[in-house]
Design an enzyme around this catalytic site. Structure first.
Site, short mmCIF file in Angstrom:
data_model
loop_
_atom_site.label_atom_id
_atom_site.label_comp_id
_atom_site.label_asym_id
_atom_site.label_seq_id
_atom_site.Cartn_x
_atom_site.Cartn_y
_atom_site.Cartn_z
N SER A 161 1.05 -1.83 0.12
CA SER A 161 0.41 -0.28 0.04
C SER A 161 1.09 1.00 -0.09
O SER A 161 0.46 2.08 0.73
CB SER A 161 -0.56 0.09 1.05
N LYS A 162 1.72 1.34 -0.69
CA LYS A 162 3.12 2.64 -0.81
C LYS A 162 1.98 3.61 -1.50
O LYS A 162 2.42 5.01 -1.22
CB LYS A 162 4.33 2.31 -1.55
N ASP A 211 7.74 7.35 -4.42
CA ASP A 211 6.79 5.81 -4.48
C ASP A 211 7.76 5.07 -5.30
O ASP A 211 7.73 4.80 -6.29
CB ASP A 211 5.26 6.45 -4.93
N ARG A 216 -33.06 11.66 -1.09
CA ARG A 216 -33.17 12.43 -1.70
C ARG A 216 -34.75 12.85 -1.36
O ARG A 216 -35.49 12.09 -1.15
CB ARG A 216 -33.84 12.25 -3.29
#
Length: 236
Positions: free
Chosen positions: A22-23, A101, A226
């Site tokens: 998950s870098k 990264d 709504r």
């Protein structure tokens, strides 16, 4: 207005870890957060640079330690372009925070980055992402296998190709340690546990560390309703 906190200095955050840790999610989260703070931030994803290059990518490139001359030269070329762009970001566009990264799983590679940017009066903070939770690892692999690298491939083949990259780098991984003398954060299971070493960079890095302490994998559903009445209340 300038996009800079002048008392914080210039900072390079270097992500460290194997594929499927998950870098990239961390990179995106940190970039969004610091931009929200008003800091001029930019992410530098090595994979995006590689995808934009027109020449053929040798298979050895995906190893942190390529075994062929072609693989070594290609890897060095990509890294050189990314590093030059980061320097330009700090110098030419007056950027304050860059997020790098890439794998960065070798001690020698981390030392080179720290030496290169420290001499330019840029603070370097490493964030090493570990994944030991099998569910989180599996989720990361599923997400990574949906990237543009595997466009058009069946899910099973995409996963298999991604696992090749992961298994290729596992034996090469050198975890960070205090012996390296670097400032770093050990980030385990996407925020389940966090350890900080040699953090002496002040306000902005402490804000980022505090943000990481509160960052979690989020699941759930969002419902929209709504208000009012109509003749056709059908939301299918």
């Amino acid at each position: 207005e300038s996009g800079r906190l002048f008392h914080a200095g210039r900072i390079l955050i270097v992500l460290v870890g194997l594929p499927a840790t998950s870098k990239t999610l961390l990179s995106v989260a940190i970039t969004r957060y610091t931009r929200w703070l008003g800091v001029r931030t930019k992410s530098f994803h090595v994979s995006e640079y590689r995808r934009q290059m027109t020449d053929t990518v040798p298979d050895e490139y995906f190893s942190a330690v390529p075994q062929t001359k072609e693989g070594i030269e290609y890897r060095q070329k990509v890294m050189r372009i990314v590093h030059e762009d980061m320097v330009r970001f700090f110098n030419d566009t007056k950027g304050q925070l860059a997020v790098y990264d890439a794998l960065n799983i070798r001690r020698s590679e981390r030392k080179d980055i720290a030496d290169k940017f420290s001499t330019k009066n840029i603070k370097v903070l490493f964030i090493e992402s570990h994944m030991t939770d099998t569910k989180l690892v599996d989720r990361s692999i599923k997400m990574a296998a949906q990237s543009s690298d595997y466009y058009g491939l069946p899910k099973v083949e995409a996963r298999a190709e991604y696992m090749k990259r992961l298994n290729l780098n596992k034996p090469l991984y050198e975890s960070m340690s205090t012996e390296e003398g670097l400032s770093y954060v050990e980030y385990i299971n996407f925020g389940q546990k966090l350890r900080i070493y040699n953090n002496h960079y002040g306000y902005l890095t402490n804000k980022i560390v505090f943000f990481l302490m509160n960052l979690r994998e989020k699941k759930g559903c969002v419902y929209f309703a709504r208000c009012g009445t109509s003749d056709k209340d059908n939301y299918l």
